[in-house]
Design an enzyme around this catalytic site. Structure first.
Site, PDB file in Angstrom:
ATOM      1  N   GLN A 276     -28.373 -27.798  14.067  1.00 27.52           N
ATOM      2  CA  GLN A 276     -29.575 -28.192  13.771  1.00 27.52           C
ATOM      3  C   GLN A 276     -30.629 -27.746  15.104  1.00 27.52           C
ATOM      4  O   GLN A 276     -31.768 -28.115  14.516  1.00 27.52           O
ATOM      5  CB  GLN A 276     -29.381 -29.747  13.986  1.00 27.52           C
ATOM      6  CG  GLN A 276     -28.566 -30.664  13.263  1.00 27.52           C
ATOM      7  CD  GLN A 276     -29.336 -30.115  11.617  1.00 27.52           C
ATOM      8  OE1 GLN A 276     -29.745 -30.282  11.508  1.00 27.52           O
ATOM      9  NE2 GLN A 276     -27.904 -30.639  11.189  1.00 27.52           N
TER      10      GLN A 276
ATOM     11  N   SER B 250     -25.085 -22.840  11.552  1.00 28.44           N
ATOM     12  CA  SER B 250     -24.907 -22.585   9.765  1.00 28.44           C
ATOM     13  C   SER B 250     -25.688 -21.946   9.356  1.00 28.44           C
ATOM     14  O   SER B 250     -26.919 -22.235   9.357  1.00 28.44           O
ATOM     15  CB  SER B 250     -24.568 -23.912   9.787  1.00 28.44           C
ATOM     16  OG  SER B 250     -24.652 -24.751   8.427  1.00 28.44           O
TER      17      SER B 250
ATOM     18  N   CYS C 199     -20.853 -44.025   5.800  1.00 28.66           N
ATOM     19  CA  CYS C 199     -20.019 -44.666   4.891  1.00 28.66           C
ATOM     20  C   CYS C 199     -19.139 -44.372   4.631  1.00 28.66           C
ATOM     21  O   CYS C 199     -18.363 -43.062   3.514  1.00 28.66           O
ATOM     22  CB  CYS C 199     -20.035 -44.828   3.194  1.00 28.66           C
ATOM     23  SG  CYS C 199     -19.800 -45.807   1.800  1.00 28.66           S
TER      24      CYS C 199
HETATM   25  C1  LIG Z   1     -24.998 -30.447  14.395  1.00 28.09           C
HETATM   26  C2  LIG Z   1     -23.983 -30.247  13.147  1.00 28.09           C
HETATM   27  N1  LIG Z   1     -22.520 -28.698  13.600  1.00 28.09           N
HETATM   28  C3  LIG Z   1     -22.200 -29.182  12.616  1.00 28.09           C
HETATM   29  C4  LIG Z   1     -22.086 -29.456  11.341  1.00 28.09           C
HETATM   30  C5  LIG Z   1     -21.310 -28.684  10.106  1.00 28.09           C
HETATM   31  O1  LIG Z   1     -21.802 -27.317   9.777  1.00 28.09           O
HETATM   32  P1  LIG Z   1     -21.504 -26.861   8.340  1.00 28.09           P
HETATM   33  O2  LIG Z   1     -21.482 -27.248   7.369  1.00 28.09           O
HETATM   34  O3  LIG Z   1     -22.128 -25.481   8.618  1.00 28.09           O
HETATM   35  O4  LIG Z   1     -20.058 -26.470   8.863  1.00 28.09           O
HETATM   36  C6  LIG Z   1     -23.314 -30.240  11.028  1.00 28.09           C
HETATM   37  C7  LIG Z   1     -23.869 -30.025   9.771  1.00 28.09           C
HETATM   38  O5  LIG Z   1     -23.515 -31.520   9.444  1.00 28.09           O
HETATM   39  C8  LIG Z   1     -24.459 -30.271  11.765  1.00 28.09           C
HETATM   40  O6  LIG Z   1     -25.564 -31.555  11.727  1.00 28.09           O
END
Ligand SMILES: Cc1ncc(COP(=O)(O)O)c(C=O)c1O
Length: 477
Positions: free
Chosen positions: A254, A274, A400
């Site tokens: 993020q 990501s 949820c």
């Molecule tokens: C802080 C954090 N780490 C990891 C992920 C997982 O990412 P990805 O969807 O690329 O596997 C997310 C996504 O929701 C995230 O917000």
């Protein structure tokens, strides 16, 4: 060599597929609508035609809906792909389909070159070297690879890991899995605003700690952990104790592309990225794995030995190129994106504050990413709010699960009561969020919260009649 160059030219992108400079989704303009001035349907606007052949709908707003779809305010869940990213990817989905690992022909060389350019772009965004970047399927895989891979590599000498209670599930569950394999894990608590305490970190470090994994920006409340200071504490500890330094991992899914991240200046050894959180494609991400001094870890996936042997499997060139372009755009536009998101975030909070009382902001706006605004609306159920707000796509603070609505573990870790955790909403603002959408959301939140509170006996008792709800003895039936 000359044959290689010649053949490369022959399979170069046909001009009709070459990306053109264009903007399909207009970035936000200065405020055009106010709460009282509902946006008008704009049916006269001509349909734009994209070079990729898609017919684009003119923008039509009705109520909260835009083109019949809810306003998207869930940028932490995912972001829409930037059309410029799609432009970069399209040739690889049609003409440039070579396997980047094919060494014997121009299709392979061409794909390899595009993948390597993408690697450079990702590296530049975080001030790393291209060879430090390992492409993966996303941050979940990067987190699994790093947490399990480092723990396993060092297990003969070090079996302790430190993380926090507010990490993403993929880090927490990787740690839980390691516990089942005999590792010890310390889950650091966080303070009321979500920040870890450096003193508590220092106290938790042990000579057998192999890894400290602390996320950069929290996905629920947007709080930014002091990564550079965390790194300093770990280095000082290792020096004082005369032990090898535990490695520092940060889940920056993020953060990268949204706030400045510099692995050198911040002393980060390993990091997760990501694609779909930064206007790139889904199903692609990267792990930053420092090469000098070298970080050693065991791979999760074995096979052809691609990606320095850390992630076997054919590198998915189209989405990797998309990630590279998303990284390039994020680097070039970070300051503008940040200013845009900050302005809208400020307006959203002000607008809600002006119209609705008894709202608590979760997290730490001082040390937070402004595009993540987490608010608890006292005396209103988050799920009822979401149900009534069908024209706005948001997330609630209740995870949820199949059978029950559990309050968010992140909000619980801040010390929020179940009630407040249940009544929370996360507003995710991004590059393509408009002023008009924010005004509409302020208006809809005001309407819905007022209506739900008018119907709530708790609201009547607590606010209108001034009864202290904690003094009431509820009788069971
Ligand atoms: C802080 C954090 N780490 C990891 C992920 C997982 O990412 P990805 O969807 O690329 O596997 C997310 C996504 O929701 C995230 O917000």
């Amino acid at each position: 060599m000359s044959l290689r160059l010649l053949t490369r030219r022959i399979v170069a992108t046909p001009s009709r597929l070459r990306p053109l400079a264009r903007t399909l989704v207009t970035p936000s303009q200065p405020a055009t609508a106010s709460v009282t001035e509902a946006p008008k349907a704009d049916a006269e606007a001509p349909a734009e035609s994209a070079p990729s052949g898609f017919k684009l709908q003119p923008r039509q707003s009705r109520g909260g809906f835009v083109n019949g779809r809810p306003i998207y305010l869930d940028a932490q869940a995912t972001t829409p792909m930037d059309p410029r990213v799609l432009d970069k990817m399209l040739p690889l989905l049609t003409e440039q389909y070579g396997n980047p690992h094919s060494r014997t022909h121009a299709y392979g060389w061409e794909a390899e070159e595009l993948v390597e350019n993408a690697r450079e772009e990702v590296a530049k965004l975080i001030n790393a070297g291209p060879k430090d970047i390992v492409f993966t399927s996303g941050a979940t895989e990067s987190n699994n690879l790093i947490v399990k891979g480092i723990a396993n590599f060092h297990k003969s000498k070090k079996k302790h890991i430190i993380t926090t209670q507010t990490e993403h599930k993929c880090v927490l569950d990787s740690c839980r899995f390691l516990q089942s394999q005999g590792f010890e894990v310390t889950y650091l608590p966080v303070g009321p605003t979500g920040l870890v305490s450096l003193d508590e970190l220092k106290a938790a470090l042990r000579p057998d700690t192999s890894l400290v994994s602390i996320m950069f920006v929290n996905n629920e409340i947007g709080v930014i952990q002091p990564i550079a200071e965390i790194s300093r504490v770990i280095k000082e500890y290792a020096k004082e104790q005369g032990v090898t330094k535990p490695l520092l991992h940060t889940d920056a899914a993020q953060a990268v592309g949204k706030v400045p991240v510099d692995v050198e200046a911040m002393g980060i050894d390993v990091m997760s990225i990501s694609g779909h959180k930064i206007y790139g494609p889904k199903g692609v991400g990267a792990a930053y794995v420092r090469r000098r001094p070298r970080v050693r870890l065991e791979p999760l996936i074995h096979g052809g030995g691609q990606e320095r042997g850390l992630r076997s499997g054919t590198v998915p060139a189209p989405i990797v190129v998309g990630l590279g372009e998303a990284a390039r755009l994020a680097r070039e536009e970070m300051a503008a994106d940040h200013a845009h998101v900050s302005r809208l975030s400020k307006r959203l909070v002000e607008g809600i504050n002006e119209n609705v009382g008894y709202v608590v902001r979760n997290g730490d706006p001082e040390h937070g990413y402004p595009g993540c605004v987490n608010l608890s609306f006292a005396y209103v159920e988050g799920e009822s709010l979401l149900m009534a707000l069908k024209d706005v796509a948001l997330s609630s603070g209740s995870a949820c699960t199949s059978a029950s609505l559990e309050p968010s573990y992140v909000l619980r870790a801040l010390g929020a009561s179940d009630d407040m955790a249940h009544s929370s909403l996360r507003f995710g603002i991004g590059r393509f969020t408009t002023d008009e959408e924010i005004e509409m959301v302020i208006k809809r939140i005001t309407q819905v919260v007022t209506k739900l509170r008018d119907m709530s006996p708790l609201w009547e008792m607590a606010v209108e009649e001034g009864i202290d709800l904690s003094t009431i003895e509820w009788s069971g039936h």
